[in-house]
Design a protein around this motif. Structure first.
Motif: not given
Length: 179
Positions: A45-60
């Protein structure tokens, strides 16, 4: 109003993701580009969209959100990251801040706290537009959250006011004598 802030969320718990995405629904200033439950899907998703902001969890389930934070920022996939996580240990907080996270919210957090984090990121982004702008120390302190709580008149900086007060306190002449 500025253009919508694009964002991606990476959260492994579908219910938590649904709640957090619900907080953003109906808010025209944010446009969710996608949500993922794993590091691998988040990377795509990040590579595809290059968003302004990432909301991210630590434990995946397939890795650490902290490692993805470092990777995503190094590769220019995203500029700003807010951690939304149950991680609360000092090492995780330090790694997130050292990795350039804009904020760190410990679950469970309130909708208002999320909105405050999003607003701070947006204000910083807006303030940096134009690259040639110069800041006063007071304006930069407010932007970075170091502002004093006192309300000063426009264009009056707290440090300047303190210097004036120091000079007046040190003066051998009373102000009453000047009136």
């Amino acid at each position: 109003m500025s253009a919508p802030f694009t964002l991606v969320m990476i959260e492994d718990d579908p219910l938590v993701a649904q709640i957090n995405l619900g907080y953003l629904a109906g808010r025209p200033e944010y446009r969710v580009m996608g949500a993922a439950q794993t590091v691998a899907a988040g990377r795509m998703l990040l590579r595809q969209h290059r968003p302004d902001l990432l909301l991210l969890d630590v434990f995946l389930p397939d890795g650490s959100g902290l490692e993805l934070l470092t990777e995503a920022r190094a590769l220019g996939w995203v500029q700003d990251v807010i951690l939304l996580t149950a991680a609360r240990d000092a090492a995780s907080v330090q790694a997130a801040l050292s990795g350039g996270a804009a904020d760190f919210l410990i679950k469970p957090f309130t909708r208002e706290r999320l909105y405050a984090a999003l607003e701070t990121v947006q204000q910083r982004r807006d303030a940096m537009r134009g690259g040639e702008r110069e800041f006063t120390q007071g304006a930069l302190d407010r932007l970075l959250g170091h502002a004093r709580t006192q309300n000063l008149p426009k264009r009056v900086e707290a440090h300047t006011l303190e210097k004036v007060a120091e000079v007046l306190r040190a003066s051998p002449v009373s102000l009453r004598a000047c009136l």
